[in-house]
Design an enzyme around this catalytic site. Sequence first.
Site, mmCIF file in Angstrom:
data_model
loop_
_atom_site.group_PDB
_atom_site.id
_atom_site.type_symbol
_atom_site.label_atom_id
_atom_site.label_comp_id
_atom_site.label_asym_id
_atom_site.label_seq_id
_atom_site.Cartn_x
_atom_site.Cartn_y
_atom_site.Cartn_z
ATOM 1 N N SER A 1 35.742 44.876 30.507
ATOM 2 C CA SER A 1 35.205 43.512 30.511
ATOM 3 C C SER A 1 33.754 43.516 30.978
ATOM 4 O O SER A 1 33.396 44.202 31.937
ATOM 5 C CB SER A 1 36.027 42.625 31.436
ATOM 6 O OG SER A 1 37.336 42.472 30.966
ATOM 7 N N ASP B 1 40.540 27.393 29.512
ATOM 8 C CA ASP B 1 40.153 26.333 28.583
ATOM 9 C C ASP B 1 38.862 26.727 27.878
ATOM 10 O O ASP B 1 38.497 27.881 27.815
ATOM 11 C CB ASP B 1 40.017 24.977 29.297
ATOM 12 C CG ASP B 1 39.000 25.020 30.446
ATOM 13 O OD1 ASP B 1 38.154 25.929 30.457
ATOM 14 O OD2 ASP B 1 39.066 24.130 31.313
ATOM 15 N N HIS C 1 33.410 36.242 34.592
ATOM 16 C CA HIS C 1 34.633 36.392 35.383
ATOM 17 C C HIS C 1 34.611 37.666 36.231
ATOM 18 O O HIS C 1 35.459 37.833 37.107
ATOM 19 C CB HIS C 1 35.877 36.348 34.493
ATOM 20 C CG HIS C 1 36.158 37.607 33.730
ATOM 21 N ND1 HIS C 1 35.795 37.780 32.412
ATOM 22 C CD2 HIS C 1 36.772 38.751 34.102
ATOM 23 C CE1 HIS C 1 36.184 38.970 32.004
ATOM 24 N NE2 HIS C 1 36.780 39.584 33.005
#
Length: 394
Positions: free
Chosen positions: A327, A251, A176
């Site tokens: 992250s 998801d 991401h």
Amino acid sequence: MRCRFTFLLLLFLAPVSSSSSSSRPQWVLQRVPVVLAEQTEARSAPHFLSAARLDVSSSCDPECHKKAPRPSYWDLRRLLAYETLHADGQLTETAVGIYGYDPSPDTGPETSPDTGPAGSARSRVRRKRQIFGHDGRFSIAGQNHLLKFPFSVAVKLSTGCSGTLVGDRHVLTAAHCVHDGKNYVKGAQKLRVGFLKSKQRDTPASSNFTNHVEGGPARYGPPTDDKMKFQWIRAKRTHVPKGWIKGNANDIGMDYDYALLELKKPHKRRHMQLGVSPPAQRLPGRRVHFSGFDNDRPGKLVYRFCRAGEETSDLLYQHCDAQPGASGSGVYARMWDGRRRRWERKVIGVFSGHQWVERRGAAHEFNVAVRVTALKYAQICYWIKGNFVDCREG
């Protein structure tokens, strides 16, 4: 040629023995499957977002992930296929073959709900914070620590995330950080990787850890702009698994929130080895570690460790304190390598970020890392080495 390839595969898939007579927590060598590139095709020019989105949210909690159907062999081939974004803007997609795959789960016995994060029901939702109670993060100060292993393997991405050196030219990070599941983020095409470097000689310090929450003046402060700077190297290629691109952060696609960057030129630092993530109960003290560049402490490297909580086949849940910017950090563990007769740190996951879900009317919070499973190890190792023979041991 085909016979030689078959012979190499059989040799590669032979069981790996492990001598483990010591009571010390040890890295266990295991058979790793083969994830092999089979066909690469050009794709149309990618779309880039106007701004990078560096947060991940998910409505799927640990129980949701545990109950999800295990992907079939053909599903895995689709999920482990990957896109490669080149520095010149070219985009390619590569299909893969999988050999020697063992479908048994990668985790050991699952932790009970009341021992992991999922058992801690909270009535309040904190969407932005990733600090659980007392802030246990440490700012690393002093060049004699910042520029030495293991802290020297932490790097900063120009998109705002962190990464970990896992090869002479390779950086492991979160998917991401370069792709939101649908489009590449702004800056992904001209992605740069920053290495902390000294501007001047540092004065050796007797203490190089500063916990800002403890309070009181610190004898040795964190690195400042007049002492440290970032040296940037451009990324040549960026590999992102289709399991992330086909899904998204909301998801099961978060199981594939990892990416690998290949730099245009090699760095000269020691990198960290990649390892297959063992079950949490086999980790010393069930402890995991990672270092990154949290946004609330700009220009500073932040280290933390904590006890691992629940786990699924692909995810590790914990309460390590972290903020956006961390992250993509490589989550690692330190265990005894019986073959090399020494303690070894290995990257066993990628820090994805903060997760919160509603369960039975209560809010639950986690920090989540994507585990390096045997299949992911095989894929990432192939990206690094360019062949499967050197990726035998995980």
